[in-house]
Design a protein around this motif. Structure first.
Motif: not given
Length: 169
Positions: A52-61, A69-74
């Protein structure tokens, strides 16, 4: 027609031996086909390894004035792969196979000890080849050919004695 049906003149003990060896041969052929069909699955199990690998992802900017502003999610990434287990030989199957090899070798030795001159020598050379290929020094953890010499001397000597002095009429 009597030449084709020669087994009708055999004694009862010879017939029982023939049928018993035929059953053993048929059973060994069936087992060989079964294990050949299964291939490596007889000795190797395939294990599934999951990571299992966690990758940060930018959902919205978005931007509000001069601010960004950026909205990040894992997000999670599952990597699965197959890994071969160590070789695990079934001891029961190995012992049955070893017993069939020994029975077959004994049958060959008894047949070759009944043969005349050149065929007997060819059988003796075949015994030497089988013992040489089998790598007895590895089984007995030796660095010399002493196990081969002992086995060939014993079995070859017995073959010569039975061929020379104990011939069936």
């Amino acid at each position: 027609m009597n030449r084709i049906a020669f087994w009708q003149n055999w004694t009862k003990s010879d017939r029982i031996l023939f049928y018993g060896l035929g059953i053993i041969a048929l059973f060994s052929i069936i087992l060989t086909c079964f294990y050949w069909y299964n291939g490596l699955e007889n000795v190797i199990n395939w294990d599934v390894i999951s990571e299992l690998e966690e990758i940060p992802l930018e959902i919205d900017k978005f931007s509000q004035g001069s601010l960004d502003f950026t909205v990040n999610a894992n997000t999670y990434l599952i990597n699965e792969r197959y890994s071969a287990s160590p070789i695990n030989i079934n001891p029961t199957t190995a012992n049955i196979y070893f017993a069939f090899v020994i029975i077959g070798l004994l049958i060959l030795l008894s047949v070759f000890s009944e043969l005349k001159k050149w065929w007997f020598l060819i059988g003796l050379a075949g015994l030497a080849a089988i013992l040489s290929i089998s790598g007895l020094e590895n089984i007995f953890r030796q660095t010399t050919k002493t196990p081969f010499l002992i086995a060939f001397g014993t079995l070859g000597g017995l073959m010569v004695v039975f061929n020379s002095f104990f011939q069936r009429s």
